[in-house]
Design a protein around this motif. Structure first.
Motif, mmCIF file in Angstrom:
data_model
loop_
_atom_site.group_PDB
_atom_site.id
_atom_site.type_symbol
_atom_site.label_atom_id
_atom_site.label_comp_id
_atom_site.label_asym_id
_atom_site.label_seq_id
_atom_site.Cartn_x
_atom_site.Cartn_y
_atom_site.Cartn_z
ATOM 1 N N PRO A 22 25.753 18.882 -15.517
ATOM 2 C CA PRO A 22 24.892 19.413 -16.052
ATOM 3 C C PRO A 22 25.823 20.761 -16.378
ATOM 4 C CG PRO A 22 23.491 19.016 -14.178
ATOM 5 C CD PRO A 22 25.101 17.927 -14.819
ATOM 6 N N PRO A 23 26.362 21.817 -17.949
ATOM 7 C CA PRO A 23 26.746 22.992 -17.540
ATOM 8 C C PRO A 23 26.657 23.982 -16.455
ATOM 9 C CG PRO A 23 25.314 23.159 -19.096
ATOM 10 C CD PRO A 23 25.429 21.742 -18.363
ATOM 11 N N THR A 24 25.703 24.092 -15.635
ATOM 12 C CA THR A 24 24.914 25.136 -14.947
ATOM 13 C C THR A 24 25.935 24.967 -13.431
ATOM 14 O OG1 THR A 24 23.111 23.884 -14.399
ATOM 15 C CG2 THR A 24 23.216 25.280 -15.764
ATOM 16 N N VAL A 25 26.342 23.345 -13.196
ATOM 17 C CA VAL A 25 27.435 23.225 -11.791
ATOM 18 C C VAL A 25 28.706 23.315 -12.342
ATOM 19 C CG1 VAL A 25 27.971 21.171 -10.331
ATOM 20 C CG2 VAL A 25 25.396 21.244 -11.514
ATOM 21 N N ALA A 26 29.519 24.052 -11.204
ATOM 22 C CA ALA A 26 30.623 24.507 -11.326
ATOM 23 C C ALA A 26 31.638 22.633 -11.387
ATOM 24 C CB ALA A 26 31.123 25.101 -9.718
ATOM 25 N N TRP A 27 30.936 22.160 -10.696
ATOM 26 C CA TRP A 27 32.098 20.701 -10.951
ATOM 27 C C TRP A 27 32.380 20.287 -11.337
ATOM 28 C CZ3 TRP A 27 31.841 15.589 -11.644
ATOM 29 C CH2 TRP A 27 32.695 14.850 -11.428
ATOM 30 N N CYS A 28 31.399 21.107 -12.524
ATOM 31 C CA CYS A 28 31.456 19.927 -13.970
ATOM 32 C C CYS A 28 32.559 20.342 -15.234
ATOM 33 C CB CYS A 28 29.990 20.408 -14.570
ATOM 34 S SG CYS A 28 28.713 19.468 -14.018
ATOM 35 N N GLN A 29 32.888 22.079 -14.519
ATOM 36 C CA GLN A 29 33.666 22.956 -15.463
ATOM 37 C C GLN A 29 34.262 22.590 -15.390
ATOM 38 O OE1 GLN A 29 35.080 25.723 -13.673
ATOM 39 N NE2 GLN A 29 36.570 26.665 -15.025
ATOM 40 N N ARG A 30 34.730 21.955 -14.237
ATOM 41 C CA ARG A 30 36.387 21.692 -13.342
ATOM 42 C C ARG A 30 36.661 20.195 -13.854
ATOM 43 N NH1 ARG A 30 34.250 23.676 -8.511
ATOM 44 N NH2 ARG A 30 34.142 21.207 -7.564
ATOM 45 N N ASP A 39 29.177 20.936 -5.459
ATOM 46 C CA ASP A 39 27.667 21.374 -4.433
ATOM 47 C C ASP A 39 26.657 21.535 -5.801
ATOM 48 O OD1 ASP A 39 25.941 22.664 -3.737
ATOM 49 O OD2 ASP A 39 27.186 24.576 -2.573
ATOM 50 N N PRO A 40 25.482 20.637 -6.363
ATOM 51 C CA PRO A 40 25.153 20.675 -6.977
ATOM 52 C C PRO A 40 23.867 22.120 -7.593
ATOM 53 C CG PRO A 40 24.240 18.907 -6.054
ATOM 54 C CD PRO A 40 25.465 19.342 -5.537
ATOM 55 N N GLN A 41 24.597 23.103 -6.280
ATOM 56 C CA GLN A 41 23.965 23.956 -6.370
ATOM 57 C C GLN A 41 24.713 25.252 -7.096
ATOM 58 O OE1 GLN A 41 20.291 23.731 -6.186
ATOM 59 N NE2 GLN A 41 20.613 22.172 -5.649
ATOM 60 N N ALA A 42 25.789 25.256 -6.709
ATOM 61 C CA ALA A 42 26.799 26.227 -7.488
ATOM 62 C C ALA A 42 27.616 26.387 -8.537
ATOM 63 C CB ALA A 42 28.209 25.583 -6.332
ATOM 64 N N PRO A 43 27.169 27.219 -9.213
ATOM 65 C CA PRO A 43 27.329 27.723 -10.615
ATOM 66 C C PRO A 43 28.929 27.665 -10.923
ATOM 67 C CG PRO A 43 26.060 29.190 -9.558
ATOM 68 C CD PRO A 43 26.847 28.814 -8.387
ATOM 69 N N PRO A 44 28.883 27.829 -12.003
ATOM 70 C CA PRO A 44 30.412 28.172 -12.586
ATOM 71 C C PRO A 44 30.979 29.396 -12.344
ATOM 72 C CG PRO A 44 29.210 26.659 -14.492
ATOM 73 C CD PRO A 44 27.995 27.365 -13.904
ATOM 74 N N ARG A 45 32.212 29.513 -12.323
ATOM 75 C CA ARG A 45 32.504 31.402 -11.705
ATOM 76 C C ARG A 45 32.319 32.277 -13.706
ATOM 77 N NH1 ARG A 45 36.000 32.520 -8.617
ATOM 78 N NH2 ARG A 45 37.125 30.778 -6.553
ATOM 79 N N PRO A 46 32.023 32.688 -13.580
ATOM 80 C CA PRO A 46 31.393 33.575 -14.365
ATOM 81 C C PRO A 46 32.475 33.739 -15.746
ATOM 82 C CG PRO A 46 30.819 35.065 -13.152
ATOM 83 C CD PRO A 46 31.800 34.106 -12.096
ATOM 84 N N GLY A 47 32.339 33.331 -16.858
ATOM 85 C CA GLY A 47 34.030 32.887 -18.050
ATOM 86 C C GLY A 47 33.669 31.899 -18.642
ATOM 87 N N SER A 48 33.390 30.805 -16.742
ATOM 88 C CA SER A 48 34.724 29.897 -17.019
ATOM 89 C C SER A 48 34.516 28.517 -17.347
ATOM 90 C CB SER A 48 35.057 29.474 -15.199
ATOM 91 O OG SER A 48 33.399 28.805 -14.685
ATOM 92 N N LEU A 49 33.238 28.342 -17.840
ATOM 93 C CA LEU A 49 33.067 26.844 -18.838
ATOM 94 C C LEU A 49 32.894 27.619 -20.251
ATOM 95 C CD1 LEU A 49 31.710 24.548 -19.002
ATOM 96 C CD2 LEU A 49 28.873 25.662 -19.252
ATOM 97 N N ALA A 83 36.813 26.751 -20.424
ATOM 98 C CA ALA A 83 37.093 25.729 -20.628
ATOM 99 C C ALA A 83 36.607 24.327 -21.595
ATOM 100 C CB ALA A 83 35.965 24.818 -19.373
ATOM 101 N N ARG A 84 35.596 25.205 -22.399
ATOM 102 C CA ARG A 84 34.984 24.382 -23.620
ATOM 103 C C ARG A 84 36.631 24.571 -24.224
ATOM 104 N NH1 ARG A 84 30.507 23.305 -25.471
ATOM 105 N NH2 ARG A 84 28.657 23.480 -23.181
ATOM 106 N N ALA A 85 36.870 26.155 -24.605
ATOM 107 C CA ALA A 85 38.068 26.703 -25.490
ATOM 108 C C ALA A 85 39.328 26.338 -25.483
ATOM 109 C CB ALA A 85 38.380 28.179 -25.128
ATOM 110 N N TYR A 86 39.880 25.704 -23.834
ATOM 111 C CA TYR A 86 41.372 24.619 -23.765
ATOM 112 C C TYR A 86 41.062 23.841 -24.286
ATOM 113 C CZ TYR A 86 44.097 22.179 -19.888
ATOM 114 O OH TYR A 86 45.087 21.428 -19.886
#
Length: 260
Positions: free
Chosen positions: A176-184, A236-246, A249-252
């Motif tokens: 899920p894109p709402t989870v910080a781990w997924c951005q990483r 942590d399934p409850q931890a959202p990504p840092r603002p703008g980080s997702l 990540a897409r741009a990267y």
């Protein structure tokens, strides 16, 4: 003889002993050997890693052997302790593993921490084979180089390049894109793909991020540093990504697909 100290974690070494002896009992004479691949084989395994294993079998498990393996993996994650819940791996048929002609064939597989097995090509990929042959840790059995031919550079590079075309959709389709781990995870996978395309080898998550910091566009260093630093936060399934980080990540990922 079973390798008594394959990792630096005593508890994990005990879990691997349970896994190997259970697999030997289930498979009997079809058991060839057991190995670590993935992060631990690359020297980067830690408490945020799953423990990737591969058990080589002489032939596809028959009905009785498969049932015994399913019972083993239904029970292992529930034994208590930390590492019993962090195994992931497959039972590789020796004939499939021997040459790249067997790439993509399904093996009996257990996902990270799961107690249900399935037939999957998950561990039968060029990068997993490369890690096993070049850096695999033998738990018991012959050296991996005796079981398989090298993975050609072009096979490894082509596989990494092909995966980049759908990387964002593939990752965010199950993570899920709402989870910080997924951005990483998205940034890490793009970095590892770029490393493989440029070098013809496979790197750990940390080493791939550090390599791109040195060899990639310097403009991406803040994102890479964020992902590297946040790895110790774990999942942590409850931890959202840092603002703008997702979005970054897409741009990267798009950048990596272009330069690859």
């Amino acid at each position: 003889m079973l390798n008594p100290h394959p990792t630096r974690y005593a508890e994990l070494n005990g879990v691997l002993h349970d896994l190997v002896t259970g697999a030997q009992e289930a498979l009997g004479g079809s058991f060839v050997g057991a190995y670590l691949q993935g992060s631990f084989a690359l020297g980067a395994g830690d408490q945020h890693s799953d423990c990737d294993f591969l058990v080589v079998v002489r032939e596809r498990p028959d009905e009785e052997q498969e049932a015994a393996l399913r019972r083993l993996h239904a029970e292992l994650p529930h034994r208590g302790g930390f590492w019993h819940g962090h195994l992931e791996g497959s039972y590789a048929v020796a004939g499939d593993l021997a040459t790249v002609a067997g790439l993509g064939r399904e093996w009996l597989y257990v996902d990270h921490g799961s107690d249900v097995m399935s037939w999957s090509e998950h561990c039968n990929q060029p990068w997993t084979r490369w890690i096993l042959r070049e850096h695999g840790i033998t738990l018991v059995g012959p050296c991996p180089v005796q079981l398989m031919e090298p993975v050609p550079d072009d096979v490894l590079r082509d596989s990494a390049r092909a995966g980049l075309a759908t990387l964002v959709d593939d990752v965010l389709g199950w993570c899920p894109p709402t989870v910080a781990w997924c951005q990483r995870y998205l940034v890490v996978q793009a970095s590892r793909s770029l490393y493989t395309i440029r070098t013809g080898e496979v790197a750990s998550k940390r080493d791939a991020l550090r390599w791109v910091m040195v060899h990639g566009d310097p403009g991406w260093r803040p994102l890479l540093q964020q992902v590297l630093a946040d790895r110790d936060l774990g999942l942590d399934p409850q931890a959202p990504p840092r603002p703008g980080s997702l979005e970054a990540a897409r741009a990267y990922a798009a950048y990596v697909a272009r330069v690859a």
